[in-house]
Each structure stands twice: as structure tokens, then as C-alpha cells.
Design an enzyme around this catalytic site. Sequence first.
Site, PDB file in Angstrom:
ATOM      1  N   SER A  37       0.305  -1.173   0.246  1.00 30.21           N
ATOM      2  CA  SER A  37      -0.302  -0.630   0.536  1.00 30.21           C
ATOM      3  C   SER A  37       1.319   1.473   0.004  1.00 30.21           C
ATOM      4  O   SER A  37       1.652   1.525   0.992  1.00 30.21           O
ATOM      5  CB  SER A  37      -1.034  -0.343   1.370  1.00 30.21           C
ATOM      6  OG  SER A  37      -1.666   1.482   1.719  1.00 30.21           O
TER       7      SER A  37
ATOM      8  N   MET B 182     -12.741   2.688  -2.128  1.00 36.13           N
ATOM      9  CA  MET B 182     -13.346   2.967  -1.357  1.00 36.13           C
ATOM     10  C   MET B 182     -14.489   4.599  -1.540  1.00 36.13           C
ATOM     11  O   MET B 182     -14.012   5.366  -0.749  1.00 36.13           O
ATOM     12  CB  MET B 182     -12.490   3.279   0.177  1.00 36.13           C
ATOM     13  CG  MET B 182     -12.040   2.294   0.890  1.00 36.13           C
ATOM     14  SD  MET B 182     -10.070   2.332   1.582  1.00 36.13           S
ATOM     15  CE  MET B 182      -9.700   2.562   0.608  1.00 36.13           C
TER      16      MET B 182
ATOM     17  N   ASP C 247      -5.910  -6.599   5.010  1.00 33.78           N
ATOM     18  CA  ASP C 247      -5.636  -5.226   5.201  1.00 33.78           C
ATOM     19  C   ASP C 247      -6.133  -4.069   5.873  1.00 33.78           C
ATOM     20  O   ASP C 247      -6.845  -4.131   6.705  1.00 33.78           O
ATOM     21  CB  ASP C 247      -6.145  -4.429   3.525  1.00 33.78           C
ATOM     22  CG  ASP C 247      -5.743  -2.976   3.186  1.00 33.78           C
ATOM     23  OD1 ASP C 247      -5.102  -2.345   3.294  1.00 33.78           O
ATOM     24  OD2 ASP C 247      -6.843  -2.519   2.233  1.00 33.78           O
TER      25      ASP C 247
ATOM     26  N   MET D 279     -11.393  -6.099   5.477  1.00 30.45           N
ATOM     27  CA  MET D 279     -10.363  -5.201   6.035  1.00 30.45           C
ATOM     28  C   MET D 279      -9.656  -5.747   7.760  1.00 30.45           C
ATOM     29  O   MET D 279     -11.281  -6.128   7.864  1.00 30.45           O
ATOM     30  CB  MET D 279     -11.076  -3.520   6.110  1.00 30.45           C
ATOM     31  CG  MET D 279     -11.643  -3.286   5.065  1.00 30.45           C
ATOM     32  SD  MET D 279     -10.182  -2.814   4.660  1.00 30.45           S
ATOM     33  CE  MET D 279      -9.083  -1.560   5.218  1.00 30.45           C
TER      34      MET D 279
ATOM     35  N   MET E 175     -10.040   6.807  -2.346  1.00 29.19           N
ATOM     36  CA  MET E 175     -11.341   7.594  -1.377  1.00 29.19           C
ATOM     37  C   MET E 175     -11.720   8.617  -1.296  1.00 29.19           C
ATOM     38  O   MET E 175     -10.867   9.214  -1.743  1.00 29.19           O
ATOM     39  CB  MET E 175     -10.291   7.545   0.229  1.00 29.19           C
ATOM     40  CG  MET E 175      -9.735   6.146   0.530  1.00 29.19           C
ATOM     41  SD  MET E 175      -9.061   6.507   2.294  1.00 29.19           S
ATOM     42  CE  MET E 175      -7.493   5.284   2.298  1.00 29.19           C
TER      43      MET E 175
END
Length: 223
Positions: A7, A67, A177, A139, A36
Amino acid sequence: MTRISVSILNADLTDLKGVAATVQRSGAEMLHYDVMDGCFVDNISFGLPVLQSLRRCTDLPLDVHLMIRDPLRFAERFADAGAQLLSFHVESESDPAETVREIHRCGLRAGIALSPDTPLERLCPYLHMLEPEDFVLLMTVEPGFGKQSFLYGVLPKIRALRSRMTAECLPLHIEVDGGINAETAVLCREAGADLLVSGSFLFRAPDVREAVRQLRGGEESFR
Ligand code: DX5
Ligand code: ZN
């Protein structure tokens, strides 16, 4: 075989080429790109133009984690911008079945993401739509920010999903994640996850290649 997806949310984004080079050098299999929108989560990260630029900096697969409120509307544009894997949240406002079909239509591997408190039952109607090499993203922190602490309460969910996939002969991957480091990686691997996302742990490490090796539990990269 455990694969690692790096990431870049908290990497030094003043130097995108350098970030891509670090990920390449790390021996990880892919680069994780968190999108996001400020609506689905309380943060705004980066979107299509930055992904297009990143695409030119690396030949690693780009693992894009949406997201955002309406992933269905944007799937094709993220495909065109260079994504190979595209995950979206089952809690978003898009119809999950239609979104999986759209991601497949664009020729990408689809992932359905679940926030920590979302029960596995929410996946049930869609699990059989996934194809080999598709994945479920569990998540292990609340979505929205990097550098958070791993939520140990998600481990039983990883185990339950792996048992179900085994029982139903579903050849799917489980991606985890959030808060993944050398210690939490072991627990996730033991629980049945085979695709580990890690950001701050890797970018803080003195030797990123060694840190990726630790996440795999000492296995050498097959790249
Ligand atoms: C959180 C993101 C994660 C995050 C991982 O919403 O989806 O991908 O960047 O970062 P670390 O490894 O720092 O938890
Ligand atoms: Zn992510």
C-alpha cells in the site's frame, strides 16, 4: 503461496517514481492503491490521474481498492487507467452483483471488500459469482486511514471464510488489509489469508525486501 501487495497510501508521494521503484525492488507481487472519495470514508486519497501516472512507472499489477460510494460508476475508468485487480465494498451503494459483472466485463480480477464489522453473511449472495483468481478483501482496520492497529477480532472471520471456501471448493483468494506487520501477518496466514496488504510497516522498514520476506514467513519471493 502468500502474495504481498504494497500500500502506497503513506509513502512519500513527492516521488511517485521512487515509490514505484521501492515496491518493485521489494519483491512484492503487486502494488495496492487505495481510492477514497470523502463520502464512503472520511478521507480523500488519490484517483484516476495518479493511477495513470503510476501505471507508467511500474509493470507490477495494480491492486486498486475502491473505498467510494458508487464503485459501479467508476469501474471501467479504473480499468482504463491501469488497474488489474479491482475491489469494492459490499457496504457501498452500488449493487454488488452488477459491480462484479462490470469488473469482469472490463477484464479485471474482482474483489469484494468487507469492513471489520460487516458479517460474512453479506457476501453469501455474491460469493459464487467470483471466478478463480478473484478475491475477498477482509479489512483488518476501519477503512479510511493507514498506520492503524490491527483488529484481532477479524481473525475468526478470516478462518470462517477460508473454511467455507474450502468446503465449497471455491478457488478464491483472501486479501487482508490494515495493520499488517511481521507479527500480524503470521496470524493472518495461519487463519487462511494468502494476499497481504502492507503499507506503513514496509515503508518504515530499513530493508524493504527483508520486510516483505518476513511477511511471507521467510519464503523467498517467486519474482
Ligand atoms: C486503509 C487502507 C489500507 C492501508 C494499509 O483504509 O485500505 O490499504 O493503507 O496501511 P497500513 O499497512 O499502514 O495499515
Ligand atoms: Zn486498502
